[in-house]
Design a protein around this motif. Structure first.
Motif, PDB file in Angstrom:
ATOM      1  N   ILE A 197      -3.020  40.912  -8.075  1.00 56.11           N
ATOM      2  CA  ILE A 197      -3.725  41.451  -6.911  1.00 56.11           C
ATOM      3  C   ILE A 197      -5.201  41.124  -7.079  1.00 56.11           C
ATOM      4  O   ILE A 197      -5.828  41.520  -8.066  1.00 56.11           O
ATOM      5  CB  ILE A 197      -3.518  42.970  -6.795  1.00 56.11           C
ATOM      6  N   ILE A 198      -5.754  40.389  -6.121  1.00 53.24           N
ATOM      7  CA  ILE A 198      -7.167  40.010  -6.171  1.00 53.24           C
ATOM      8  C   ILE A 198      -7.967  41.104  -5.466  1.00 53.24           C
ATOM      9  O   ILE A 198      -7.827  41.314  -4.264  1.00 53.24           O
ATOM     10  CB  ILE A 198      -7.391  38.644  -5.504  1.00 53.24           C
ATOM     11  N   LEU A 199      -8.785  41.797  -6.230  1.00 55.73           N
ATOM     12  CA  LEU A 199      -9.544  42.919  -5.683  1.00 55.73           C
ATOM     13  C   LEU A 199     -10.933  42.514  -5.232  1.00 55.73           C
ATOM     14  O   LEU A 199     -11.437  43.018  -4.230  1.00 55.73           O
ATOM     15  CB  LEU A 199      -9.652  44.029  -6.729  1.00 55.73           C
ATOM     16  N   ALA A 200     -11.558  41.612  -5.967  1.00 58.00           N
ATOM     17  CA  ALA A 200     -12.918  41.184  -5.639  1.00 58.00           C
ATOM     18  C   ALA A 200     -12.987  39.675  -5.764  1.00 58.00           C
ATOM     19  O   ALA A 200     -13.374  39.148  -6.798  1.00 58.00           O
ATOM     20  CB  ALA A 200     -13.944  41.849  -6.571  1.00 58.00           C
ATOM     21  N   PRO A 201     -12.572  38.914  -4.731  1.00 60.98           N
ATOM     22  CA  PRO A 201     -12.589  37.449  -4.820  1.00 60.98           C
ATOM     23  C   PRO A 201     -13.996  36.910  -4.921  1.00 60.98           C
ATOM     24  O   PRO A 201     -14.937  37.477  -4.371  1.00 60.98           O
ATOM     25  CB  PRO A 201     -11.908  37.005  -3.522  1.00 60.98           C
ATOM     26  N   THR A 202     -14.124  35.798  -5.652  1.00 60.86           N
ATOM     27  CA  THR A 202     -15.403  35.125  -5.796  1.00 60.86           C
ATOM     28  C   THR A 202     -15.268  33.698  -5.335  1.00 60.86           C
ATOM     29  O   THR A 202     -14.193  33.115  -5.373  1.00 60.86           O
ATOM     30  CB  THR A 202     -15.876  35.140  -7.261  1.00 60.86           C
ATOM     31  N   LYS A 203     -16.364  33.111  -4.907  1.00 60.58           N
ATOM     32  CA  LYS A 203     -16.351  31.722  -4.456  1.00 60.58           C
ATOM     33  C   LYS A 203     -16.029  30.825  -5.633  1.00 60.58           C
ATOM     34  O   LYS A 203     -16.591  30.936  -6.695  1.00 60.58           O
ATOM     35  CB  LYS A 203     -17.686  31.340  -3.846  1.00 60.58           C
ATOM     36  N   SER A 204     -15.133  29.905  -5.378  1.00 64.61           N
ATOM     37  CA  SER A 204     -14.675  28.990  -6.420  1.00 64.61           C
ATOM     38  C   SER A 204     -15.097  27.582  -6.074  1.00 64.61           C
ATOM     39  O   SER A 204     -15.478  27.291  -4.950  1.00 64.61           O
ATOM     40  CB  SER A 204     -13.164  29.108  -6.565  1.00 64.61           C
TER      41      SER A 204
ATOM     42  N   LEU B 169      -5.967  33.724   0.142  1.00 69.56           N
ATOM     43  CA  LEU B 169      -5.225  33.866  -1.102  1.00 69.56           C
ATOM     44  C   LEU B 169      -4.647  35.264  -1.267  1.00 69.56           C
ATOM     45  O   LEU B 169      -3.709  35.459  -2.043  1.00 69.56           O
ATOM     46  CB  LEU B 169      -6.128  33.549  -2.293  1.00 69.56           C
ATOM     47  N   GLN B 170      -5.201  36.239  -0.553  1.00 68.40           N
ATOM     48  CA  GLN B 170      -4.708  37.615  -0.653  1.00 68.40           C
ATOM     49  C   GLN B 170      -3.655  37.933   0.397  1.00 68.40           C
ATOM     50  O   GLN B 170      -3.151  39.054   0.447  1.00 68.40           O
ATOM     51  CB  GLN B 170      -5.894  38.585  -0.535  1.00 68.40           C
ATOM     52  N   MET B 171      -3.332  36.957   1.225  1.00 70.40           N
ATOM     53  CA  MET B 171      -2.289  37.159   2.214  1.00 70.40           C
ATOM     54  C   MET B 171      -0.942  37.308   1.524  1.00 70.40           C
ATOM     55  O   MET B 171      -0.656  36.628   0.541  1.00 70.40           O
ATOM     56  CB  MET B 171      -2.263  35.977   3.185  1.00 70.40           C
ATOM     57  N   GLY B 172      -0.121  38.226   2.022  1.00 80.48           N
ATOM     58  CA  GLY B 172       1.206  38.421   1.447  1.00 80.48           C
ATOM     59  C   GLY B 172       1.653  39.859   1.575  1.00 80.48           C
ATOM     60  O   GLY B 172       1.015  40.689   2.233  1.00 80.48           O
ATOM     61  N   SER B 173       2.749  40.170   0.924  1.00 84.55           N
ATOM     62  CA  SER B 173       3.336  41.511   0.988  1.00 84.55           C
ATOM     63  C   SER B 173       2.965  42.295  -0.263  1.00 84.55           C
ATOM     64  O   SER B 173       3.046  41.783  -1.386  1.00 84.55           O
ATOM     65  CB  SER B 173       4.859  41.417   1.115  1.00 84.55           C
TER      66      SER B 173
ATOM     67  N   ALA C 228      -5.728  42.289 -11.102  1.00 79.84           N
ATOM     68  CA  ALA C 228      -4.757  42.905 -12.000  1.00 79.84           C
ATOM     69  C   ALA C 228      -3.386  42.761 -11.376  1.00 79.84           C
ATOM     70  O   ALA C 228      -3.251  42.587 -10.167  1.00 79.84           O
ATOM     71  CB  ALA C 228      -5.083  44.375 -12.250  1.00 79.84           C
ATOM     72  N   GLN C 229      -2.384  42.833 -12.208  1.00 79.66           N
ATOM     73  CA  GLN C 229      -1.023  42.728 -11.699  1.00 79.66           C
ATOM     74  C   GLN C 229      -0.571  44.042 -11.079  1.00 79.66           C
ATOM     75  O   GLN C 229       0.246  44.048 -10.159  1.00 79.66           O
ATOM     76  CB  GLN C 229      -0.073  42.323 -12.819  1.00 79.66           C
ATOM     77  N   VAL C 230      -1.108  45.174 -11.571  1.00 83.14           N
ATOM     78  CA  VAL C 230      -0.747  46.491 -11.061  1.00 83.14           C
ATOM     79  C   VAL C 230      -2.017  47.293 -10.846  1.00 83.14           C
ATOM     80  O   VAL C 230      -2.918  47.276 -11.687  1.00 83.14           O
ATOM     81  CB  VAL C 230       0.188  47.238 -12.045  1.00 83.14           C
ATOM     82  N   VAL C 231      -2.078  47.995  -9.718  1.00 85.37           N
ATOM     83  CA  VAL C 231      -3.221  48.855  -9.404  1.00 85.37           C
ATOM     84  C   VAL C 231      -2.685  50.258  -9.136  1.00 85.37           C
ATOM     85  O   VAL C 231      -1.732  50.436  -8.369  1.00 85.37           O
ATOM     86  CB  VAL C 231      -3.999  48.338  -8.185  1.00 85.37           C
ATOM     87  N   GLU C 232      -3.286  51.257  -9.759  1.00 84.99           N
ATOM     88  CA  GLU C 232      -2.830  52.636  -9.630  1.00 84.99           C
ATOM     89  C   GLU C 232      -3.718  53.407  -8.665  1.00 84.99           C
ATOM     90  O   GLU C 232      -4.943  53.257  -8.664  1.00 84.99           O
ATOM     91  CB  GLU C 232      -2.821  53.319 -10.994  1.00 84.99           C
TER      92      GLU C 232
END
Length: 492
Positions: A181-188, A244-248, A228-232
Motif C-alpha cells: 500500500i503506497i501511502l505517500a508516493p514520491t516522484k520517480s 499506481l495506487q489504483m486497485g482494490s 507497507a503491506q498492511v496498515v492498521e
C-alpha cells in the motif's frame, strides 16, 4: 409486700433470657456444621453468541433449604428450587440428586452477558457468583464504511471501515493483489533512456513509487507515510493518489472469534492518456514484415487506433494486422505490416483518446537496402571487373564487384587445389600436404581431392622426396655392412 415481688420479676426474666440465649447459641453452633455449603466456586464461562451456556452450582447438606438462581445485573429471579420463575424460554434448570443445580442458557445473546448468583435461603443467605461472557464475531457496518471510489489523480483519499463485535475488532487494510500500500508516493525517475513518453492534456506525466518510510512487509498504524503491506486502523489515508495506487483494498476485521470478515473497496484513479513508444525508428526494405509497438496508459478506458503516413486510419485486414492487449489501465498496441511496400515508408501514429484528453505516439519506418547473398560455389575464372585476383573457388563475389570479402565454405571446399599458383612444388615439398594461404590472415586450409571428399592426397614432389630418403637409407645400410666385413678381415 408487692414491691419486693416486682423487684424479683426483672431478675427472673433476665435469668430466663440468659438461659435462652445460651441455649440458642449452643443450638446454632450445633446446626452450623450441618448447614448447606458450596464445595466449589461457580466458574466464569465464555460462550459464543448463539451457543448454549451452562453454569454449574453444587450444594451439599441442603436438607430442607432451597436453591435459587438470580441474574445480578437486572435483579431478576430465574429459578427457585425446581421451578423456573422467569418467562424467558431460553432459561432451564438441570438438577440431580438434590446436590447439582445447573443453570442452562440456550442460544446465548449479548443481553445474557453479566453476573449470575446461585444462593441458598439460609439466614444469613449463602451464595456464589459466576460471570457469563458472551463473545461476538466481528461484523462490518456497511453504512459507516467506504465503498467503491473514483477520484482524479493527485487528490487525497480516505477509506473508512467500521466494525462491531465483542471484544472490539482489530481492523487491518491490505491490497487485494498483495502488493504494498503506497501511502505517500514520491516522484520517480524515468522509464529508461531512449524511451519516448508523451501525455494528453491535463496529465502530470510522471511515474510514482513508494518512499521508504514503511518498508515492505511492515505494519503501519494509522497510515503515517511511506509504504507497507498492511496498515492498521479504521481509516486508511492515501496522499496525492496516482495510477499506481489504483486497485482494490480489503478492510479485514478480526477479534480472535472466528470467522474474520472483510469488505472490498475499489479505488479508481482517473487521468488523461499517456503514450510510450519503445522503438521510434524501424528500418525495413520492400517485401519485409515489420511490427510497430505502442504502449498507452489511461483511465477511464481509451479508444485506440493507428494512422498511416497518409493520415488514414489503419483498418485490420490484408497486409495490416492490429493487435491490442489490455492490463488494468495499460494498453499494448501492435501493428503488424506484412510485405512492406514503398507507400509504407514514413511516419505512423498510434492514438489514444478518452473523456479527459488525447495523445499520440509516432513511429517512423525508413527504407534500408536488402541483404546481399554470397555464393559458395567452386568456380574457376579470371580476374573480376574490379581487377581483383580471382583464385580458384575463393575469389571475390562477381555480383558485388569486390564490395564484400570472399566467402568460403565452412570446411574449406572453396579453397586451393593442387594447381595453385601461390606455392611452388619445391616449396610444398618442405611443407608436406599442399596448402594455400587465403585472403584472410592466419587461415590455412588443407588440400582436397577433386571430388571434394575431404581426404588429402600427397603432392608428386612429396613422393619423390620419400623415394630419395628410402634410397639413401639403403645405401647407408649397405655401407655399414661393408665396413663390418672389412673390420672382420683385419682382425683375422
Amino acid at each position: 409486700m408487692r414491691k419486693p415481688a416486682l423487684r424479683r420479676l426483672p431478675a427472673a426474666i433476665s435469668a430466663y433470657l440468659a438461659l435462652g440465649t445460651i441455649a440458642s447459641l449452643a443450638s446454632s453452633q450445633e446446626d452450623a456444621g450441618t448447614l448447606p455449603r458450596f464445595p466449589e466456586m461457580v466458574p466464569n464461562i465464555t460462550v459464543t453468541v448463539g451457543r448454549d451456556a451452562l453454569l454449574p452450582c453444587t450444594v451439599e447438606h441442603l436438607k430442607g433449604y432451597k436453591v435459587a438462581w438470580v441474574q445480578v445485573d437486572t435483579q431478576t429471579i430465574l429459578t427457585i428450587h425446581k421451578q423456573v420463575i422467569t418467562r424467558n424460554p431460553r432459561i432451564a434448570l438441570l438438577h440431580n440428586d438434590h446436590r447439582s443445580w445447573h443453570l442452562q442458557i440456550r442460544n446465548a445473546r449479548e443481553s445474557d452477558r453479566g453476573w449470575y448468583m446461585c444462593q441458598v435461603n439460609t439466614d444469613p443467605m449463602r451464595s456464589r457468583q459466576g460471570y457469563v461472557d458472551v463473545v461476538v464475531p466481528p461484523d462490518i457496518i456497511d453504512r459507516e464504511s467506504s465503498g467503491d471510489l473514483t477520484v482524479r489523480e493527485d487528490q487525497d483519499v480516505s477509506l473508512t471501515c467500521k466494525a462491531k463485535g465483542h471484544p472490539p475488532p482489530r481492523i487491518l487494510w491490505r491490497r487485494e493483489d498483495n502488493s504494498d500500500i503506497i501511502l505517500a508516493p514520491t516522484k520517480s525517475g524515468q522509464r529508461g533512456e531512449g524511451d519516448s513518453k508523451t501525455e494528453g492534456s491535463g496529465s502530470s506525466g510522471r511515474e510514482e513509487t513508494a518512499g521508504g518510510g514503511g518498508g515492505r512487509g511492515g505494519v503501519v498504524a494509522g497510515g503515517d507515510g511511506g509504504s507497507a503491506q498492511v496498515v492498521e486502523g479504521e481509516t486508511l489515508v492515501l496522499k496525492k493518489v496516482s495510477r499506481l495506487q489504483m486497485g482494490s483494498y480489503l478492510c479485514i476485521a478480526s477479534n480472535g472469534i472466528p470467522p474474520s470478515i472483510s469488505k472490498r473497496a475499489h479505488l479508481s484513479v482517473q487521468f488523461p492518456p499517456m503514450t510510450w513508444v519503445p522503438q521510434q525508428l524501424e528500418g525495413a526494405y520492400v517485401g519485409r514484415e515489420v511490427t510497430l509497438e505502442c504502449h498507452t496508459e489511461a483511465h477511464p478506458a481509451t479508444i485506440n487506433y493507428w494512422v498511416d503516413p497518409k493520415g488514414d486510419m489503419v483498418v485490420s485486414g490484408g497486409r495490416y494486422e492490429t493487435l491490442v492487449a489490455e492490463s488494468s489501465y495499460k494498453v499494448y498496441m501492435k501493428l503488424r505490416i506484412k510485405n512492406v511496400q514503398p507507400q509504407d515508408f514514413g511516419t505512423f501514429h498510434c492514438l489514444a483518446k478518452n473523456s479527459l484528453g488525447e495523445t499520440d505516439g509516432t513511429i517512423r519506418i525508413y527504407e534500408i537496402e536488402p541483404p546481399k547473398s554470397h555464393g559458395n560455389g567452386i568456380s574457376g575464372g579470371s580476374e573480376d571487373e574490379e581487377g581483383g585476383k580471382n583464385v580458384e573457388g575463393g575469389g571475390e563475389d562477381s555480383q558485388t564487384g569486390g564490395k564484400y570479402p570472399e566467402a568460403r565454405h565452412p570446411k574449406g571446399i572453396n579453397d586451393i587445389t593442387q594447381g595453385s599458383k601461390d606455392i611452388t612444388d619445391a616449396e610444398a615439398g618442405h611443407l608436406g600436404p599442399t596448402v594455400r594461404l587465403g585472403s584472410g590472415p592466419g587461415y590455412h586450409y588443407p588440400s582436397y581431392d577433386q571430388d571434394g571428399s575431404g581426404t588429402s592426397s600427397p603432392h608428386p614432389s612429396t613422393n619423390a622426396t620419400l623415394l630419395t630418403i628410402s634410397a639413401l637409407s639403403l645405401i647407408a645400410h649397405y655401407w655399414a655392412a661393408l665396413c663390418w666385413r672389412f673390420r672382420v678381415v683385419l682382425v683375422a
